[in-house]
Write a protein that holds these residues in place. Structure first.
Motif, PDB file in Angstrom:
ATOM      1  N   GLU A  77      50.309  23.193  85.210  1.00 55.52           N
ATOM      2  CA  GLU A  77      49.079  22.654  85.271  1.00 55.52           C
ATOM      3  C   GLU A  77      48.987  21.292  84.587  1.00 55.52           C
ATOM      4  OE1 GLU A  77      45.431  22.090  86.627  1.00 55.52           O
ATOM      5  OE2 GLU A  77      46.870  23.469  87.291  1.00 55.52           O
ATOM      6  N   ASP A  78      49.672  21.041  83.444  1.00 49.48           N
ATOM      7  CA  ASP A  78      49.756  19.771  82.504  1.00 49.48           C
ATOM      8  C   ASP A  78      50.459  18.667  83.362  1.00 49.48           C
ATOM      9  OD1 ASP A  78      48.995  21.519  80.440  1.00 49.48           O
ATOM     10  OD2 ASP A  78      51.028  21.276  79.381  1.00 49.48           O
ATOM     11  N   ALA A  79      51.252  19.177  84.204  1.00 43.68           N
ATOM     12  CA  ALA A  79      51.907  17.980  85.094  1.00 43.68           C
ATOM     13  C   ALA A  79      50.808  17.718  86.292  1.00 43.68           C
ATOM     14  CB  ALA A  79      53.453  18.525  85.699  1.00 43.68           C
ATOM     15  N   ARG A  80      50.410  18.534  86.698  1.00 44.79           N
ATOM     16  CA  ARG A  80      49.397  18.287  87.766  1.00 44.79           C
ATOM     17  C   ARG A  80      48.318  17.580  87.330  1.00 44.79           C
ATOM     18  NH1 ARG A  80      48.106  24.534  89.437  1.00 44.79           N
ATOM     19  NH2 ARG A  80      49.731  24.880  91.231  1.00 44.79           N
ATOM     20  N   ASN A  81      47.509  17.865  86.035  1.00 46.04           N
ATOM     21  CA  ASN A  81      46.579  16.887  85.496  1.00 46.04           C
ATOM     22  C   ASN A  81      47.049  15.482  85.303  1.00 46.04           C
ATOM     23  OD1 ASN A  81      44.818  18.794  85.585  1.00 46.04           O
ATOM     24  ND2 ASN A  81      45.132  19.547  83.524  1.00 46.04           N
ATOM     25  N   ALA A  82      48.429  15.373  84.782  1.00 45.79           N
ATOM     26  CA  ALA A  82      48.902  13.973  84.646  1.00 45.79           C
ATOM     27  C   ALA A  82      48.841  13.170  86.003  1.00 45.79           C
ATOM     28  CB  ALA A  82      50.316  14.128  84.111  1.00 45.79           C
ATOM     29  N   LEU A  83      49.380  13.940  87.062  1.00 42.73           N
ATOM     30  CA  LEU A  83      49.542  13.236  88.394  1.00 42.73           C
ATOM     31  C   LEU A  83      48.093  12.813  88.902  1.00 42.73           C
ATOM     32  CD1 LEU A  83      52.050  15.518  89.973  1.00 42.73           C
ATOM     33  CD2 LEU A  83      52.226  13.169  89.833  1.00 42.73           C
ATOM     34  N   ARG A  84      47.176  13.808  88.729  1.00 42.09           N
ATOM     35  CA  ARG A  84      45.658  13.481  89.109  1.00 42.09           C
ATOM     36  C   ARG A  84      45.270  12.231  88.121  1.00 42.09           C
ATOM     37  NH1 ARG A  84      44.924  19.625  88.125  1.00 42.09           N
ATOM     38  NH2 ARG A  84      45.272  20.213  89.973  1.00 42.09           N
ATOM     39  N   TRP A  85      45.467  12.268  86.964  1.00 39.73           N
ATOM     40  CA  TRP A  85      45.272  11.180  86.107  1.00 39.73           C
ATOM     41  C   TRP A  85      45.701   9.542  86.727  1.00 39.73           C
ATOM     42  CZ3 TRP A  85      48.148   7.434  83.481  1.00 39.73           C
ATOM     43  CH2 TRP A  85      47.320   6.791  82.675  1.00 39.73           C
ATOM     44  N   ALA A  86      46.907   9.804  87.167  1.00 42.91           N
ATOM     45  CA  ALA A  86      47.731   8.818  87.560  1.00 42.91           C
ATOM     46  C   ALA A  86      47.245   8.333  88.851  1.00 42.91           C
ATOM     47  CB  ALA A  86      49.116   8.785  87.699  1.00 42.91           C
ATOM     48  N   ARG A  87      46.828   9.216  89.792  1.00 42.58           N
ATOM     49  CA  ARG A  87      46.508   8.786  91.018  1.00 42.58           C
ATOM     50  C   ARG A  87      45.158   7.840  91.078  1.00 42.58           C
ATOM     51  NH1 ARG A  87      47.504  13.688  93.334  1.00 42.58           N
ATOM     52  NH2 ARG A  87      45.483  14.158  93.544  1.00 42.58           N
ATOM     53  N   ILE A  93      53.652   4.050  89.164  1.00 37.82           N
ATOM     54  CA  ILE A  93      53.891   4.945  88.022  1.00 37.82           C
ATOM     55  C   ILE A  93      54.499   6.032  88.239  1.00 37.82           C
ATOM     56  CG2 ILE A  93      51.611   6.088  88.100  1.00 37.82           C
ATOM     57  CD1 ILE A  93      51.414   6.273  85.060  1.00 37.82           C
ATOM     58  N   VAL A  94      55.283   6.409  87.264  1.00 38.08           N
ATOM     59  CA  VAL A  94      56.354   8.082  87.310  1.00 38.08           C
ATOM     60  C   VAL A  94      55.820   8.541  86.316  1.00 38.08           C
ATOM     61  CG1 VAL A  94      58.492   8.604  87.253  1.00 38.08           C
ATOM     62  CG2 VAL A  94      58.134   6.588  88.654  1.00 38.08           C
ATOM     63  N   ILE A  95      55.459   9.735  86.552  1.00 42.39           N
ATOM     64  CA  ILE A  95      55.139  10.856  85.431  1.00 42.39           C
ATOM     65  C   ILE A  95      56.355  11.657  85.166  1.00 42.39           C
ATOM     66  CG2 ILE A  95      54.055  12.883  85.031  1.00 42.39           C
ATOM     67  CD1 ILE A  95      51.840  10.469  85.718  1.00 42.39           C
ATOM     68  N   ALA A  96      56.721  11.432  83.887  1.00 44.76           N
ATOM     69  CA  ALA A  96      58.035  12.026  83.262  1.00 44.76           C
ATOM     70  C   ALA A  96      57.964  13.141  82.837  1.00 44.76           C
ATOM     71  CB  ALA A  96      58.580  11.001  82.383  1.00 44.76           C
ATOM     72  N   CYS A  97      58.426  14.461  83.039  1.00 47.05           N
ATOM     73  CA  CYS A  97      58.327  15.750  82.770  1.00 47.05           C
ATOM     74  C   CYS A  97      59.327  16.231  81.883  1.00 47.05           C
ATOM     75  CB  CYS A  97      58.219  16.847  83.902  1.00 47.05           C
ATOM     76  SG  CYS A  97      56.828  16.592  85.000  1.00 47.05           S
ATOM     77  N   PRO A  98      59.005  16.595  80.471  1.00 48.03           N
ATOM     78  CA  PRO A  98      60.205  16.858  79.648  1.00 48.03           C
ATOM     79  C   PRO A  98      60.978  17.983  79.556  1.00 48.03           C
ATOM     80  CG  PRO A  98      58.143  16.948  78.451  1.00 48.03           C
ATOM     81  CD  PRO A  98      57.718  16.461  79.771  1.00 48.03           C
ATOM     82  N   PRO A  99      61.725  18.540  78.941  1.00 48.67           N
ATOM     83  CA  PRO A  99      62.557  19.613  78.981  1.00 48.67           C
ATOM     84  C   PRO A  99      61.632  20.863  78.396  1.00 48.67           C
ATOM     85  CG  PRO A  99      63.779  18.176  77.531  1.00 48.67           C
ATOM     86  CD  PRO A  99      62.781  17.384  78.220  1.00 48.67           C
ATOM     87  N   HIS A 100      62.567  21.859  78.169  1.00 51.41           N
ATOM     88  CA  HIS A 100      61.653  23.052  77.682  1.00 51.41           C
ATOM     89  C   HIS A 100      61.107  22.999  76.291  1.00 51.41           C
ATOM     90  CE1 HIS A 100      60.693  27.353  76.946  1.00 51.41           C
ATOM     91  NE2 HIS A 100      61.500  27.569  78.185  1.00 51.41           N
ATOM     92  N   PRO A 101      59.857  22.955  76.246  1.00 57.78           N
ATOM     93  CA  PRO A 101      59.048  22.865  74.879  1.00 57.78           C
ATOM     94  C   PRO A 101      59.386  23.648  73.906  1.00 57.78           C
ATOM     95  CG  PRO A 101      57.734  23.982  76.445  1.00 57.78           C
ATOM     96  CD  PRO A 101      58.860  23.557  77.261  1.00 57.78           C
ATOM     97  N   GLN A 102      60.013  25.039  74.258  1.00 55.41           N
ATOM     98  CA  GLN A 102      60.515  25.877  73.076  1.00 55.41           C
ATOM     99  C   GLN A 102      61.901  25.499  72.707  1.00 55.41           C
ATOM    100  OE1 GLN A 102      59.701  29.657  75.114  1.00 55.41           O
ATOM    101  NE2 GLN A 102      58.043  30.108  73.431  1.00 55.41           N
ATOM    102  N   PHE A 103      62.419  24.423  73.140  1.00 59.33           N
ATOM    103  CA  PHE A 103      63.607  24.059  72.718  1.00 59.33           C
ATOM    104  C   PHE A 103      63.715  22.552  72.442  1.00 59.33           C
ATOM    105  CE2 PHE A 103      64.643  27.573  75.232  1.00 59.33           C
ATOM    106  CZ  PHE A 103      65.534  28.413  74.683  1.00 59.33           C
TER     107      PHE A 103
END
Length: 198
Positions: A77-87, A28-38
């Motif tokens: 931290e959101d991305a870290r949690n997504a990686l932990r979920w995936a692992r 699996i690949v975790i995909a991190c989106p661009p800036h949420p304020q934009f």
């Protein structure tokens, strides 16, 4: 491809879309989106194109939305949690990020031992202590950076230069920050790297 909605475990409210081949996948690949304020979110064209490419080659992809804006800290931290979920669910986990998400993917990928890191037009630094350039020194897995030579949105040059110094793969496109009309091509180059590395 099967699409499932996922709530990423953690203190913050993080919703995600899991794109998975019908037969399942061990990678699996975790995909991190661009800036949420934009308006950066999991449905960004570049994230969807990468997910489609991976799915056609038997790999899953988790595209997520960040929780409430937190200057990059909560987003990491959101991305870290997504990686932990995936692992907990997959044998091999990589991470991808575009723009702001490129810095997030680098920082989280180092913290959570991602098996491969792919970056598209990445930001080099989000804050003094959210420095993706410095984090590259801790990367000991395959990493590739793809950037546009006409990109005047993200501060990508310091990260690309350091990646080259460290011997990581870099590739340039004749493109601006958004790779308009080149999403499929970009997804193919980074997707191929991820499939081979995972």
């Amino acid at each position: 491809m099967a699409l499932k909605e996922v709530v990423v475990p953690g203190v913050r409210d993080v919703r995600a879309s899991l794109d998975e081949p019908e037969d399942g996948s061990e990678t699996i690949v975790i995909a991190c989106p661009p800036h949420p304020q934009f308006n950066g979110n999991r449905n960004d064209n570049r994230l969807v194109a990468l997910s489609d490419y991976l799915g056609e080659r038997g790999a899953a992809c988790l595209r997520f939305d960040y929780g409430d804006w937190d200057e990059g800290y909560g987003e990491r931290e959101d991305a870290r949690n997504a990686l932990r979920w995936a692992r907990e669910r997959y044998d091999s986990v990589g991470i991808f990020g575009f723009s702001f998400g490129g810095a997030i993917a680098t920082l989280a990928g180092v913290d959570e031992d991602a098996a491969a890191i792919a970056l598209l037009a990445p930001a080099s630094r989000l804050a003094e202590d959210l420095d993706a350039v410095a984090a590259l020194d801790e990367v000991d897995v395959p990493l590739k950076v793809l950037y546009g030579t006409r990109d005047d949105v993200a501060e990508w040059k310091p990260l690309v230069e350091r990646a080259r110094e460290l011997g990581f793969e870099t590739e340039e496109f004749s493109a601006d920050h958004f790779f308009v009309g080149q999403e499929q091509k970009v997804a193919g180059r980074l997707g191929e790297f991820l499939v081979e590395s995972l």
